[in-house]
Design an enzyme around this catalytic site. Structure first.
Site, PDB file in Angstrom:
ATOM      1  N   LEU A 186       0.838  -1.207   0.000  1.00 42.83           N
ATOM      2  CA  LEU A 186       0.000   0.000   0.000  1.00 42.83           C
ATOM      3  C   LEU A 186       0.870   1.253   0.000  1.00 42.83           C
ATOM      4  O   LEU A 186       1.688   1.447   0.897  1.00 42.83           O
ATOM      5  CB  LEU A 186      -0.917   0.014   1.226  1.00 42.83           C
ATOM      6  CG  LEU A 186      -1.797  -1.221   1.418  1.00 42.83           C
ATOM      7  CD1 LEU A 186      -2.818  -0.973   2.527  1.00 42.83           C
ATOM      8  CD2 LEU A 186      -2.502  -1.608   0.121  1.00 42.83           C
ATOM      9  N   ASP A 223       5.268   2.085   4.134  1.00 41.71           N
ATOM     10  CA  ASP A 223       5.995   2.989   5.032  1.00 41.71           C
ATOM     11  C   ASP A 223       6.694   2.245   6.165  1.00 41.71           C
ATOM     12  O   ASP A 223       6.911   2.795   7.238  1.00 41.71           O
ATOM     13  CB  ASP A 223       5.054   4.077   5.585  1.00 41.71           C
ATOM     14  CG  ASP A 223       3.979   3.533   6.522  1.00 41.71           C
ATOM     15  OD1 ASP A 223       3.818   2.303   6.612  1.00 41.71           O
ATOM     16  OD2 ASP A 223       3.304   4.351   7.176  1.00 41.71           O
ATOM     17  N   ARG A 230       1.310  13.737   7.850  1.00 40.81           N
ATOM     18  CA  ARG A 230       2.133  14.011   9.031  1.00 40.81           C
ATOM     19  C   ARG A 230       3.597  14.297   8.673  1.00 40.81           C
ATOM     20  O   ARG A 230       4.379  14.702   9.530  1.00 40.81           O
ATOM     21  CB  ARG A 230       2.030  12.827  10.010  1.00 40.81           C
ATOM     22  CG  ARG A 230       0.657  12.727  10.683  1.00 40.81           C
ATOM     23  CD  ARG A 230       0.424  11.387  11.369  1.00 40.81           C
ATOM     24  NE  ARG A 230       0.045  10.328  10.428  1.00 40.81           N
ATOM     25  CZ  ARG A 230      -0.269   9.088  10.790  1.00 40.81           C
ATOM     26  NH1 ARG A 230      -0.229   8.748  12.069  1.00 40.81           N
ATOM     27  NH2 ARG A 230      -0.595   8.184   9.874  1.00 40.81           N
ATOM     28  N   GLU A 289      -7.707   0.609  16.569  1.00 38.40           N
ATOM     29  CA  GLU A 289      -6.874   1.719  16.101  1.00 38.40           C
ATOM     30  C   GLU A 289      -6.679   2.734  17.230  1.00 38.40           C
ATOM     31  O   GLU A 289      -7.558   2.915  18.084  1.00 38.40           O
ATOM     32  CB  GLU A 289      -7.519   2.392  14.888  1.00 38.40           C
ATOM     33  CG  GLU A 289      -7.346   1.593  13.613  1.00 38.40           C
ATOM     34  CD  GLU A 289      -5.883   1.245  13.357  1.00 38.40           C
ATOM     35  OE1 GLU A 289      -5.088   2.159  13.116  1.00 38.40           O
ATOM     36  OE2 GLU A 289      -5.534   0.048  13.408  1.00 38.40           O
TER      37      GLU A 289
END
Ligand code: UD1
Ligand code: CA
Length: 473
Positions: free
Chosen positions: A12, A113, A19, A165
């Site tokens: 992904l 990431d 951020r 989350e």
């Protein structure tokens, strides 16, 4: 270690990375000189996947072009799936459905990431998934400070029941230290079935991929957490402080590899080496050395202190100190510095010496040639055994065009000469100090191009008398 079964990988990389507060799409921020998503793709390659799909969206063309032109493993094909609106990680995987539903492969989902991820971790994870007969596996790790990571909620028997989350945590869940690394494995059919049932009723209003965990466990599927001991390996980069920390980890690992292969790293805290740089054994890297891009350093060199080398090749036994070298080739036994600047496309041949505030650009410097002090050598072909005196300047630019200078073997150029290009200084010839050379000098000749010195005997005394003044007044 290798796998006995085939799988497909989806990475992904569509998110904006708000951020990071910058222009680059997040997955292209570099770590030791390479975009973070390159490391993720490299790790995926360890599994020898039948297919790799990269989900792109925010500045997707930039990400795609970067992978197609800069990722070094061009032989491994990467498919691109578009997520035009970033509606969450679950939605992003959905966007790769068409590309992945060719048969019903095992699918490994990775986030773009997490650049410290290793192929070994993924291999161990994929094997464990199969051996345990899991329907859905995920990598977790335990952190002292779980911060923004999703937390792994387990039932009283210790089975994973869901991922909470960070933004959606209940007070009880905020005491959980086991976090979701963002790496999952399941059969394509199950993955997309679960995803079709994911909603977006949460703090961010997004379709969370993490919700497939609760959906799978609630429907009786076997969910297995693979707890990774090395927390750094699964670190996700969401802001530039995380990027700085990950870069430090990566840099130290690269320096350690160099040290263990026979390179002396005097001061790891001030030595910066990009991923892909190679350094030969018995070379010493002195403090404040930066080796960037596709740089290659030979054996038995001394590099630094205070040196930056970019995309350049340095031969064996060379010394470079307090200098900057860009896009150039330095052969064996060469000395560069202190305080020299080698600009792009310079070739410095074996045994040559470029020192003390000399600048060289787009030039060839022959075997054993010496450019000692305060010189500018641009667009020049220097033969072997040439001596360039202090302050020599090749005048290569007439305001519109660049011209070349040729200085043939064994020529001697005296101090402070200007060589106005295009011009050739013939083999073995001499240029007198202080000359401004505008015409070719044939071999074996002496060229003097300066005002002849005039000495006026007794001039000072005569002037004093004329003024009625003493000599020292
Ligand atoms: C995610 C996980 C979290 C986990 C953490 C691990 C979710 C909902 N949360 O949080 O549980 O602990 O990673 O690092 O998955 N992306 C898209 N499209 C989107 C949104 C994101 O492609 O619509 C991509 C991003 O480019 C990024 C990756 O997915 O590479 C992860 O997204 P990010 O927003 O960083 O998720 P986290 O908040 O870190
Ligand atoms: Ca993240």
């Amino acid at each position: 270690m290798s796998l006995e079964f085939e799988l497909s990988v989806v990475v992904l990389a569509a998110g904006e990375g708000t951020r990071m507060h910058g222009d680059l799409p997040k997955v292209l921020y570099p770590l030791c000189g390479r975009p973070m998503v390159h490391y993720v793709l490299d790790a995926a390659m360890a599994l020898n996947p039948q297919k790799v799909v990269l989900v792109i969206g925010h500045k997707g063309e930039e990400v795609r072009d970067n992978i197609q032109s800069r990722w070094p493993r061009q032989n491994a094909e990467v498919d691109f799936a578009w997520q035009h609106q970033q509606k969450g990680t679950g939605h992003a995987v959905m966007c790769a459905k068409e590309a992945l539903l060719d048969g019903d492969p095992d699918v490994l989902v990775l986030y773009g990431d997490t650049p410290l991820l290793t192929g070994d971790t993924l291999l161990a994870f994929a094997k464990a998934h199969k051996e345990k007969g899991a329907h859905l596996s995920l990598i977790t790790t335990v952190l002292k400070d779980p911060a923004a990571y999703g937390r792994v909620v387990r039932d009283p028997r210790g089975n994973v029941s869901r991922i909470a989350e960070a933004r959606d945590l209940t007070p009880d869940e905020s005491h959980i230290y086991e976090v979701n690394a963002g790496i999952y494995m399941a059969r394509a059919s199950l993955l997309f079935d679960l995803l079709s049932r994911v909603g977006n009723h949460n703090a961010k209003g997004e379709y969370y991929l993490t919700d497939i965990v609760s959906l799978a466990s609630a429907s009786g599927h076997k969910v297995v957490a693979f707890v990774c001991e090395d927390e750094g390996v699964v670190q996700g980069i969401n802001d530039r402080w995380a990027l700085a920390q990950a870069e430090e980890t990566k840099r130290r690992a690269l320096l350690k590899d160099l040290a263990l292969s026979g390179v002396t790293v005097r001061d790891p805290s001030s030595t910066y080496v990009d991923s892909g740089v190679t350094v030969g054994p018995d070379t010493t890297l002195e403090p404040h050395t930066y080796l960037r891009g596709s740089t290659t350093i030979g054996p038995k060199c001394s590099i630094g202190p205070g040196t930056e080398i970019l995309n350049s090749k340095i031969g064996g036994g060379s010394r470079v100190w307090m200098s900057v070298i860009e896009d150039s080739v330095i052969e064996d036994g060469v000395q560069i510095g202190p305080f020299s600047h080698l600009r792009p496309n310079s070739l410095i041949k074996t045994g040559a010496l470029v020192g003390n505030f000399a600048e060289v650009k787009n030039s060839e410097v022959g075997l054993g040639t010496k450019i000692h002090h305060h010189s500018y050598i641009g667009d020049t072909d220097l033969g072997q055994g040439v001596n360039i005196g202090a302050g020599t300047v090749t005048v290569n630019y007439d305001g519109k065009h660049k011209h070349r200078t040729t200085i043939q073997d064994g020529a001697f150029v005296g101090c402070n000469a200007n060589l106005i290009a295009p011009v050739t200084i013939g083999e073995g010839s001499y240029v007198a100090a202080g000359s401004t050379i505008t015409h070719d000098v044939p071999q074996d000749a002496l060229a003097i191009a300066r005002e002849r010195q005039v000495v006026k005997e007794g001039w000072v005394s005569r002037r004093s008398k004329d003024n009625g003044q003493g000599r020292n007044q």
